[in-house]
Write an enzyme that holds these catalytic residues in place. Sequence first.
Site, mmCIF file in Angstrom:
data_model
loop_
_atom_site.group_PDB
_atom_site.id
_atom_site.type_symbol
_atom_site.label_atom_id
_atom_site.label_comp_id
_atom_site.label_asym_id
_atom_site.label_seq_id
_atom_site.Cartn_x
_atom_site.Cartn_y
_atom_site.Cartn_z
ATOM 1 N N SER A 165 147.721 107.450 11.979
ATOM 2 C CA SER A 165 147.951 106.476 10.916
ATOM 3 C C SER A 165 149.032 105.465 11.317
ATOM 4 O O SER A 165 148.858 104.722 12.281
ATOM 5 C CB SER A 165 148.302 107.195 9.617
ATOM 6 N N ASP A 189 142.788 107.153 13.100
ATOM 7 C CA ASP A 189 142.700 106.322 11.899
ATOM 8 C C ASP A 189 143.964 105.488 11.719
ATOM 9 O O ASP A 189 144.748 105.694 10.770
ATOM 10 C CB ASP A 189 142.446 107.153 10.654
ATOM 11 N N HIS A 260 140.973 109.918 5.373
ATOM 12 C CA HIS A 260 142.007 109.444 6.302
ATOM 13 C C HIS A 260 142.352 110.508 7.341
ATOM 14 O O HIS A 260 142.551 110.198 8.520
ATOM 15 C CB HIS A 260 143.248 109.050 5.498
#
Length: 456
Positions: A165, A189, A260
């Site tokens: 992330s 991601d 996610h």
Amino acid sequence: MADHRNRVLLLESLILLICCIAVNGNIPPNCSDFQTSSWRNVLQRLGLNVQFMLLTRRNPDCAQPVNNNRDIENSNFNTSLPTKLIMHGYRIMGSKPSWAETLAQELIRAMDVNVVVVDWIIGSTALYHNAVQNSALLGLKVSTLIKNLISHGSREKSFHLIGISLGAHVAGFVGRMFNGKLGQITGLDPAGPKFSKASVDERLDPSDAVFVEAIHSDSDQFGISRPVGHIDFYLNDGQDQPGCARPFSSSVYKYLICDHTRAIYLYISSIKNHCPLVAYPCQTYEHFRSGGCIDCNNHSLQSCPRIGLLERAGLSADVQPKEVKVYLMTSSDSPFCVKHFLVEIFFQQLGPYDQSVELTFLSSNQSNISNLQLTIPNKQSSERTMRKVIPYARFGNVDAITIERLSSWRRKRYAVHIEKLRVSELPLNDRERPPSCIDNIVIHKKIFFEQFANCF
């Protein structure tokens, strides 16, 4: 865009309802572990408080600190081995990432490597925009660590940064400080909020390392949608993941981050399991699903890349890709890998109306392995062939099929005539996998069943 902001705000609002509790588990004495944070830390305006923790095959269960030169010299760090750095992202609840230990352990089992886990829980907790601001300082500290490790004998190309992330963009920042000479960056991601419209100097980019790959699993919410690497893997179009649309089967928080975090768990599975996660280069997911990108040799990459620890995702060193989108379908549970099959339907005779049918593909023991709903065009259509790619989450072959007519009761039913139905396992250039066929299908009743045979 409004839904995107609302989802981020919902996550941040959960902080008001959750009092973070430190969960250290059974950590042996003198072993490093993640810090934990809370609103008290936020109000005290504590600094970044970053720490670096080393795991190797010599100390797989007891992390050693490598925060400075003295720590490095007293640790099991081996300059002759590759080094993998794991960097988490935004931590809304200020707790230890549940996946961090598993990822580190699987890396050590798969390869003899140094694994350095970066803990910046204190600086990544609370409001998201504060964590984004702190990420630049984190990048400087990680760069300092890498310089220290290089001064002890490591090589730039031996470093592999795995950023989750927000951590993916930190990895990009670190890579730029080394002029793109670090060996590899894997972005799991990469974060979207604050980075979707950022310049290449402010986010992960192909120039940040010798090879940059990204795995997209939530590009319509918390992840970034645009390609940011040499190769960008999009799981199920990079958006809604199988098994995540269950808001009442788990906590609201876990439901919100399910898409996610799928990139993380799939990457862990790719290291642990041997079933291949093969992706197909294509311009769009729709084009891939309609059978437009099914040959691993018929594009500039010369082969289909794979998710995992393969060097350059299994691509030839002669290939120099940049921001190439590749697509694959996955299952809802670990190990997530599926086979991809191309279904081709050749029509012989069409009726006066469109007719809807559902195809159910079966294995040898008659278990359902995949479903496909289609609308068969009417006789005025020029379309006489339909192509679709379907996933198959079990190990074996497609052996039989049932076809159910779903046409409206208000219209007269006409027989469905199919000249040939052909199923081929992808990639199509693999000659060891001959296609299977069913010829001359005429469906008068609601359900049709037949087994596949070799094509002639």
